[in-house]
Every structure is written in C-alpha cells, then in structure tokens.
Design a protein around this motif. Structure first.
Motif, mmCIF file in Angstrom:
data_model
loop_
_atom_site.group_PDB
_atom_site.id
_atom_site.type_symbol
_atom_site.label_atom_id
_atom_site.label_comp_id
_atom_site.label_asym_id
_atom_site.label_seq_id
_atom_site.Cartn_x
_atom_site.Cartn_y
_atom_site.Cartn_z
ATOM 1 N N LEU A 1 12.503 -7.061 0.373
ATOM 2 C CA LEU A 1 11.440 -7.085 -0.622
ATOM 3 C C LEU A 1 11.906 -6.236 -1.802
ATOM 4 O O LEU A 1 12.269 -5.072 -1.618
ATOM 5 N N CYS B 1 7.213 -8.911 -6.821
ATOM 6 C CA CYS B 1 7.891 -8.563 -5.577
ATOM 7 C C CYS B 1 8.560 -9.827 -5.057
ATOM 8 O O CYS B 1 7.879 -10.785 -4.669
ATOM 9 N N VAL C 1 10.586 -11.813 -2.321
ATOM 10 C CA VAL C 1 10.689 -11.756 -0.867
ATOM 11 C C VAL C 1 11.797 -12.675 -0.391
ATOM 12 O O VAL C 1 11.886 -13.824 -0.821
ATOM 13 N N MET D 1 1.049 -10.556 2.439
ATOM 14 C CA MET D 1 1.559 -9.416 1.695
ATOM 15 C C MET D 1 0.454 -8.596 1.054
ATOM 16 O O MET D 1 -0.690 -9.049 0.935
ATOM 17 N N SER E 1 -4.596 -6.710 -1.204
ATOM 18 C CA SER E 1 -3.975 -7.537 -0.176
ATOM 19 C C SER E 1 -4.444 -8.971 -0.316
ATOM 20 O O SER E 1 -5.456 -9.254 -0.975
ATOM 21 N N ARG F 1 0.227 -14.766 -5.563
ATOM 22 C CA ARG F 1 1.563 -15.075 -5.067
ATOM 23 C C ARG F 1 1.973 -16.465 -5.503
ATOM 24 O O ARG F 1 1.126 -17.308 -5.808
ATOM 25 N N CYS G 1 5.407 -3.157 -2.431
ATOM 26 C CA CYS G 1 4.903 -4.342 -1.762
ATOM 27 C C CYS G 1 5.319 -4.264 -0.294
ATOM 28 O O CYS G 1 6.306 -3.612 0.048
ATOM 29 N N ALA H 1 5.022 -6.591 3.671
ATOM 30 C CA ALA H 1 4.814 -7.913 4.245
ATOM 31 C C ALA H 1 4.653 -7.848 5.755
ATOM 32 O O ALA H 1 5.147 -6.928 6.415
ATOM 33 N N TYR I 1 1.965 -3.465 8.492
ATOM 34 C CA TYR I 1 3.000 -4.135 7.711
ATOM 35 C C TYR I 1 4.385 -3.766 8.228
ATOM 36 O O TYR I 1 4.718 -2.594 8.399
#
Length: 126
Positions: free
Chosen positions: A4, A22, A24, A34, A50, A71, A95, A97, A113
C-alpha cells in the motif's frame, strides 16, 4: 506481496482541499476493504474513514462533512478527498486494508486491518 503506497500529502493552507491516494497491490482477484487513519504528533493513531463491502462510507466525527473516502476498483486505488482543512488535521495519514471477504469490512478498529502503508504527511498551516 501486499503493498500500500500513499501519496498526495504535503503542506497545505487552512481551508485547502488536497486529495490523498493509496495504491494497492498484491491482493488477488478483488480490491480489499480499506480505510484511512491518521496520527498527529504526540497523539494516538485514530480512524478517519472507512468503506464497507458495499462501499458505504463511515467517517469520524472530526472529519464528517469535510472528507470523502472513495475507491476506484479498476485502478486498485483508495482516495481521501479532504476539504476545509484545519490546522488540527495535521497528521501522518495511513491507508490500511483487510480482505474483502472479512466480516470486518468498514470497521473502525485498527487491529482488524492486516496491511498498512507507510503514510503520507499532511501539514496544515493557518
């Protein structure tokens, strides 16, 4: 390997509207669930926003109405559009995930996370 990488931070005037990103990589098949977190100097890390599995956003009270989390699954990127910045928004922004199959998608609990970025610094001056 999951990675990330945050970007978009920097020095901003109060009232500004930067957007954090961010990127990924390393998650197979689908983009993970995320969230954004931040840690101000001398303070504990806190949850900012979130996204649930259904892309429903949740925000901390301190940023509600000023920040927007979103996102782009096609790009595997998470965003945090910030607006009406205040000096108290100065912090390192991270960030994080977790697998999309998790029951904890959308959670505000940091310990849910699995993966974290290195952070991007946002400094707001008056």
């Amino acid at each position: 390997q999951v990675q990330l990488v945050e970007s978009g931070g920097g020095s901003v005037q109060a009232g500004g509207s930067p957007r954090l990103s961010c990127a990924v990589s390393g998650y197979t098949a689908v983009m993970p669930c995320m969230a954004w977190f931040r840690q101000a100097p001398g303070k504990e890390r806190e949850t900012v926003a979130s996204l649930t599995r259904a892309d429903t956003p949740y925000y901390s009270a301190s940023v509600e109405g000023r920040f927007t989390i979103s996102r782009d699954a096609a790009k595997s990127e998470l965003y945090l559009q910030m607006s009406s910045l205040k000096t108290e928004d100065t912090a390192m922004y991270y960030c994080a995930a977790l697998p999309r199959s998790s029951d904890y998608c959308g959670s505000f609990r940091q310990d849910r996370y699995n993966d974290w970025g290195q952070g991007t610094q946002v400094t707001v001056s008056s």
